[in-house]
Write a protein that holds these residues in place. Structure first.
Motif, PDB file in Angstrom:
ATOM      1  N   UNK B 156      62.226  22.470   6.318  1.00  0.00           N
ATOM      2  CA  UNK B 156      62.909  21.254   5.811  1.00  0.00           C
ATOM      3  C   UNK B 156      63.930  20.777   6.594  1.00  0.00           C
ATOM      4  N   UNK B 157      64.647  21.451   7.295  1.00  0.00           N
ATOM      5  CA  UNK B 157      65.752  21.075   7.988  1.00  0.00           C
ATOM      6  C   UNK B 157      65.437  20.318   9.340  1.00  0.00           C
ATOM      7  N   UNK B 158      64.182  20.743   9.957  1.00  0.00           N
ATOM      8  CA  UNK B 158      63.813  20.150  11.197  1.00  0.00           C
ATOM      9  C   UNK B 158      63.254  18.680  10.617  1.00  0.00           C
ATOM     10  N   UNK B 159      62.717  18.823   9.641  1.00  0.00           N
ATOM     11  CA  UNK B 159      61.970  17.740   8.870  1.00  0.00           C
ATOM     12  C   UNK B 159      62.882  16.627   8.509  1.00  0.00           C
ATOM     13  N   UNK B 202      59.876  25.797   4.121  1.00  0.00           N
ATOM     14  CA  UNK B 202      58.663  25.367   5.003  1.00  0.00           C
ATOM     15  C   UNK B 202      57.813  24.328   4.555  1.00  0.00           C
ATOM     16  N   UNK B 203      57.661  22.972   5.198  1.00  0.00           N
ATOM     17  CA  UNK B 203      56.748  21.877   4.742  1.00  0.00           C
ATOM     18  C   UNK B 203      55.482  22.350   4.052  1.00  0.00           C
ATOM     19  N   UNK B 204      54.900  23.112   4.942  1.00  0.00           N
ATOM     20  CA  UNK B 204      53.717  23.793   4.393  1.00  0.00           C
ATOM     21  C   UNK B 204      53.649  24.330   2.875  1.00  0.00           C
ATOM     22  N   UNK B 205      54.672  24.486   2.551  1.00  0.00           N
ATOM     23  CA  UNK B 205      54.614  25.128   1.141  1.00  0.00           C
ATOM     24  C   UNK B 205      54.743  24.214   0.136  1.00  0.00           C
TER      25      UNK B 205
END
Lengths: 449, 449
Positions: B156-159, B202-205
């Motif tokens: 989420x942060x990078x995102x 994590x974005x995946x989740x």
């Protein structure tokens, strides 16, 4: 839920066979992955018994959504099998307030009250009651109560916390509205702004006060025009004091636009009720009768007009009755259609009447001259004789000009008196033009012969 | 920018007078607070010279938006006054890629290249070139390249950091798309999810993999049906390998829906080109001529049919020619309209032909019986004599049934061969039914007399 799927006849057969074998797990397997819009399509294609069977298997949230997407008759049938308590708990509590109100609005008044009394969340129930009070064809009738709003005096941190709380009860976040302490609408916060702003900024400083709203009493046709003109996806609804009441989303407005276009189209085609090809034979028959009756009255008046003149003596005049009648009707409908469309698009208004009539006169004159020249040459070449050819040619010119003016004038006049101008594209204009065309034709015919 | 405003005649006059006095500051004051859609409306209402004056005063971002909203003719005139460099820098660079491509697509090929070469941001220029390659009536022709996408492997942060970067170049954030390392579309992240999720996930989740997309080659009518059916506000567009190419927003699709409805409506009214009431007299005339010519051909054939029979001997038959001709045309148009609408809504398909014809036969029979009974009683009471009354009544029944079947069959057949079924609501069906109605009438008349 999953991606969209084409509903084939083969698939329907497979599903029907599983339903008829009472094979619940097979039915579940088949429809499990489908989008609610696809299941709605399926329910409309199977028998009522099969639809009921499938409907009962669905989980609540999905079945509630599906109810919104199927056609009115099927929805009524499926709801009839449910008690007020079931409707409240299994259907209404899974919907947003606008859809809930629309659905409850279709029930009898007695059942409406029962359903409302069974809704556990009393705030939600009172929201629905509020919405039911607005006329269906106004902004209030279109709006939903669910929205995210923040106070201008909060800072970003409080704001995010409160938004998280509010978002839990809402399916989709469209816009974040900013209000003052009296709930008056001040503006919005964009998602982009939110992404770009670092924490701890006061809401007041990042508010976008350039916001377009509508009053709850606004007519839904105007709501559609506003959203279309300003390219809006959501439109906030306020009361007379600018207090934020709810919001309207574009999908509901798309339905308004589609229905209006279909209605105009049907009127232009001489169908008076809102019908679909799936309606019953009697509904379809009834929807068409009015124009047919008006057409018949026109036909009988036409017969009387022909009777006035001595057709036996100049029987050749009969040859071109169909041509004159058809052309009058056609030109009238063409002219009226352009006016009706201009009015619907707001690109024309009743103040333009004089200018519009002048222009229509020019178009009619041009069309009339071209057509009457062609018909003059054709009829002479086909050997109809000079007298008849001249009669047809002159009458045609007169009929085309007259019908063009009439077709423009009638819808503009209807609009002025707040009557739906689309009426003019249907029965009246063609029949009146048919009849008057005949009269002109025989008058000129008698003068020439 | 500001709230919406009604553009009154008084306001236009005030503005015109300021323009004609060259009073720039007054003009600025008057239009400064207006929404671009309102300014567009104003530009269409003043003279071309005044429009050009006002246009030059506007700031770039606003003037670019306004160009999108005015009608084609005015846009062409305003653009003609600008060099390729000015179009690139003042207009195109202020637009999103889909609008930029639409606007450039209207220029001559030579000017297109010049404009593209003057766009500073080469990535943007190549995006526009890409879009220009798609046919106008496909998903590719509707989509824009601007979107926010994140990689499934980010947290989420990078995102959030990457999204902030991307959001700077984009006017409005619609949806956050999730892709894999090969840019293949995997799903979306909802704003709600984003609001509810604490940092560092994590974005995946939190991906929502339940996403509906369309291929770039999809027909725009189907795009509209998909967005309407699934109530979508944005639709991602992918290539054959599911690689994310762009996205289509509902406002562009609204335009498609409106244009289609208007086209069908105009066809049903006998107008062949896409015209507006503001078009020139010659354009309006030309748009109406084809139907009028077909109507005339029908009229001449009608005359020939009447000539075959001995009208002089049974001159009374002439009385009801208008009635028979009108009813045949009316019923045909009614039947065709319901089929055309059913096909447009996807609620009907060509496989239903047999079922539909049977139903239409029932509707025609019912309408025919009612009408022919009424006409029988009326004509006898009006003293037209038994023979004539019987002829009219029987012919009417035959004509109504026949026209209903014909009106259903023709659009279904056109659709089967991929010809626009709306054609059937216009010239062909009425003219053919008129002519055949006459033939039936005289045939029955000759038998009875």
């Amino acid at each position: 839920m999953s991606k969209r799927k084409e509903i084939t006849l083969k698939f329907i057969k497979k599903l029907s066979s599983a339903v008829n074998k009472n094979n619940i797990s097979k039915v579940k397997e088949l429809i499990n992955e489908l989008h609610s819009a696809d299941i709605a399509e399926i329910l409309e294609k199977v028998s009522l018994n099969e639809a009921q069977f499938i409907y009962q298997i669905l989980d609540e949230e999905k079945s509630a959504e599906i109810l919104l997407e199927i056609d009115d008759n099927l929805r009524e049938d499926l709801l009839a099998a449910l008690s007020a308590k079931e409707i409240a708990e299994e259907v209404i509590e899974n919907l947003e307030s606008d859809d809930a109100a629309d659905l409850i609005g279709e029930l009898s008044e007695k059942k409406q009250e029962e359903v409302l009394s069974h809704i556990e969340d009393t705030e939600y129930a009172s929201n629905i009651s509020d919405l039911l009070a607005y006329p269906e064809d106004t902004a209030g009738g279109l709006m939903a109560k669910e929205l995210i709003k923040v106070n201008q005096n909060w800072n970003t941190l409080i704001c995010l916390r409160e938004m998280r709380k509010q978002a839990k009860n809402i399916k989709k976040v469209h816009t974040i509205y900013v209000v003052d302490d009296n709930e008056k609408l001040l503006g919005s916060l964009s998602l982009k702004r939110l992404l770009l702003t670092e924490t701890n900024m006061p809401v007041k400083k990042i508010i976008n006060s350039d916001i377009i709203s509508t009053k709850a009493t606004e007519n839904n046709q105007n709501v559609a025009n506003i959203m279309n003109k300003y390219d809006l996806v959501v439109l906030p609804v306020v009361d007379q004091n600018n207090k934020l009441l709810g919001r309207i989303t574009i999908d509901d407005v798309m339905d308004v636009v589609k229905e209006e276009a279909e209605k105009d189209y049907q009127m232009a085609s001489g169908i008076t009720e809102d019908v679909e090809s799936s309606d019953s034979v009697w509904t379809l028959t009834r929807a068409r009768l009015p124009w047919l009756l008006i057409g018949m009255i026109g036909g009988v008046i036409g017969a009387e007009i022909i009777g006035i003149f001595d057709i036996q003596k100049n029987f050749e005049l009969a040859f071109f009755i169909p041509l004159i009648a058809a052309m009058g009707g056609n030109v009238g409908v063409q002219s009226a259609a352009i006016v009706v469309q201009g009015l619907a698009n707001n690109s024309l208004n009743t103040k333009d009447t004089f200018h519009k009539l002048t222009k229509e006169l020019a178009v009619g004159l041009l069309n009339g001259l071209i057509c009457s020249f062609i018909i003059l040459v054709s009829t002479i070449m086909l050997g109809y004789g000079n007298e008849l050819s001249l009669t047809v040619s002159i009458s045609l010119l007169a009929v085309i000009i007259f019908a063009a003016l009439f077709g423009t004038f009638i819808p503009l006049t209807l609009e002025k008196y707040n009557i739906d101008p689309a009426l003019a594209t249907g029965p009246f204009i063609t029949t009146i033009n048919d009849v008057l065309g005949l009269f002109i034709y025989f008058l000129i015919g008698q003068a020439i012969f």
